[in-house]
Design an enzyme around this catalytic site. Structure first.
Site, mmCIF file in Angstrom:
data_model
loop_
_atom_site.group_PDB
_atom_site.id
_atom_site.type_symbol
_atom_site.label_atom_id
_atom_site.label_comp_id
_atom_site.label_asym_id
_atom_site.label_seq_id
_atom_site.Cartn_x
_atom_site.Cartn_y
_atom_site.Cartn_z
ATOM 1 N N ARG A 180 0.864 -1.169 0.000
ATOM 2 C CA ARG A 180 0.000 0.000 0.000
ATOM 3 C C ARG A 180 0.909 1.231 0.000
ATOM 4 N NH1 ARG A 180 -2.020 -3.608 3.938
ATOM 5 N NH2 ARG A 180 -4.146 -4.353 3.524
ATOM 6 N N LYS A 203 -1.823 -2.892 8.055
ATOM 7 C CA LYS A 203 -2.974 -2.501 8.866
ATOM 8 C C LYS A 203 -2.997 -3.284 10.175
ATOM 9 C CE LYS A 203 -6.073 -0.983 5.159
ATOM 10 N NZ LYS A 203 -7.383 -1.168 4.513
ATOM 11 N N HIS A 271 -2.839 3.084 -5.731
ATOM 12 C CA HIS A 271 -3.404 1.813 -5.266
ATOM 13 C C HIS A 271 -3.672 0.867 -6.432
ATOM 14 C CE1 HIS A 271 -4.706 -0.290 -1.711
ATOM 15 N NE2 HIS A 271 -5.807 -0.680 -2.303
ATOM 16 N N ARG A 274 -0.961 -1.610 -6.852
ATOM 17 C CA ARG A 274 -1.094 -2.771 -5.951
ATOM 18 C C ARG A 274 -2.101 -3.768 -6.531
ATOM 19 N NH1 ARG A 274 -1.309 -4.633 -0.356
ATOM 20 N NH2 ARG A 274 -3.461 -4.944 0.331
ATOM 21 N N HIS A 297 -4.043 -9.303 3.305
ATOM 22 C CA HIS A 297 -5.492 -9.329 3.514
ATOM 23 C C HIS A 297 -5.834 -10.241 4.681
ATOM 24 C CE1 HIS A 297 -6.458 -8.119 -0.925
ATOM 25 N NE2 HIS A 297 -6.224 -7.081 -0.154
ATOM 26 N N TYR A 306 -10.025 -10.581 -6.996
ATOM 27 C CA TYR A 306 -9.121 -10.554 -8.140
ATOM 28 C C TYR A 306 -9.419 -11.670 -9.137
ATOM 29 C CZ TYR A 306 -6.576 -7.070 -5.513
ATOM 30 O OH TYR A 306 -6.248 -5.930 -4.827
#
Length: 328
Positions: A180, A203, A271, A274, A297, A306
């Site tokens: 990110r 995150k 983004h 990515r 994730h 995806y």
């Protein structure tokens, strides 16, 4: 009138929203305590804190009108499912989309969970409300040539060699390692990849170990060689022109200028690089579980989006190239 409390996130003071304006004193104190907990204990980002503060301010503003006065803890404990539905309906009339409504309901639920744990109020009515259904937007990756072109264009737009090297290194970390933008800019000197891997903090302060391609490692090394500022283990890896940590807005503008020069769609953002990393890996036979780990994730369902992108691309190729695609 008392001054609003401050909360700390990302090492800097962050003023708490003015909950006291439209809430009773006991509810104000509880809201401030919840906000401080999000900032200091949960360490939410400034952006998330600002959004949650706005959501809670909207909730108390609605209650003040709905109940005919500032809401107290007793009022909060007495709210029914119909009251929460009325709040969401009001926000929908204000023009909020399903995604924003879902976030506001999540914010309110989190606040009431905190009230329960602190012994301030017991009310599970918000949990009985169905979360507004959000439309899942598919990631919009760039083509292989588009990703390469936009990185080259952003690099060429700089006059100074060290800025060219910096922009190339940051964008290659996004496209070549799936970072990110915030993760790339948040790297410190000690994080510079020197071998075949890179440890990234994502995150929720979760760390993941990523393999690094030689071209990415070399790009970062070239930037470090040219950078006019001292790169220390605890200091930023990527600098802005004034010697501070690189601002993400600088890279966002670089991508914006590059996509305009190349006449790419507005979805060509940092983004998107990515997204392109994940989509191109999948197109080359990458395993979903591996891609999930590379992207950081928490849920496989997020990564599975995806597969829809890849199927969409295959269908487009089929329709454009197969001789029987247009036959009934």
């Amino acid at each position: 009138m008392a001054q609003p409390a401050t909360a700390v996130s990302d090492g800097a003071a962050q003023p708490a929203p003015a909950f006291f304006v439209l809430a009773a004193e006991d509810a104000t104190l509880a809201a401030r305590g919840w906000y401080d907990w999000l900032a200091k204990e949960k360490r939410y980002s400034r952006h998330t804190l600002r959004a949650y503060g706005q959501d809670m301010a909207a909730f108390f503003a609605f209650l003040a009108e709905h109940l005919g006065g500032p809401a107290s803890l007793a009022d909060l404990a007495a709210l029914r499912p119909a009251d929460f539905r009325a709040f969401l309906n009001r926000r929908r009339l204000d023009g909020l989309e399903a995604t924003s409504l879902a976030r506001q309901l999540s914010c309110v639920r989190g606040f009431f969970r905190r009230l329960l744990r602190q012994g301030h109020a017991v009310n599970a009515a918000a949990n009985l409300i169905r979360t507004p259904k959000r439309k899942q937007a598919l990631p919009k990756p760039l083509s292989l040539s588009g990703a390469q072109a936009v990185i080259g264009e952003a690099e060429a737009a700089r006059d100074e060699p060290w800025l060219q090297a910096r922009d190339a290194a940051v964008l290659l970390l996004l496209y070549g390692a799936g970072l990110r933008l915030g993760e790339a800019i948040g790297l410190n000197g000690r994080d510079q990849p020197r071998g075949d891997s890179l440890t990234v903090t994502g995150k929720g302060n979760k760390q993941r170990l990523l393999p690094i391609l030689p071209v990415v490692r070399q790009a970062v090394a070239e930037y470090v060689r040219l950078c006019p500022y001292a790169i220390t283990p605890d200091g930023p890896l990527f600098f802005g022109v004034r010697g501070k940590r690189l601002d993400p807005a600088i890279m966002q503008k670089a991508m914006r200028d590059a996509r305009r020069a190349l006449m790419l769609p507005e979805t060509a953002t940092p983004h998107a690089l990515r997204h392109s990393f994940a989509t191109h890996l999948l197109g080359q036979g990458g395993d979903l579980r591996t891609i999930q780990e590379l992207l950081g994730h928490a849920s496989l369902s997020t990564t599975q989006r995806y597969t829809d992108v890849d199927a969409e691309a295959l269908l487009k190729v089929y329709k454009n190239a197969h001789p029987r695609a247009t036959m009934g």
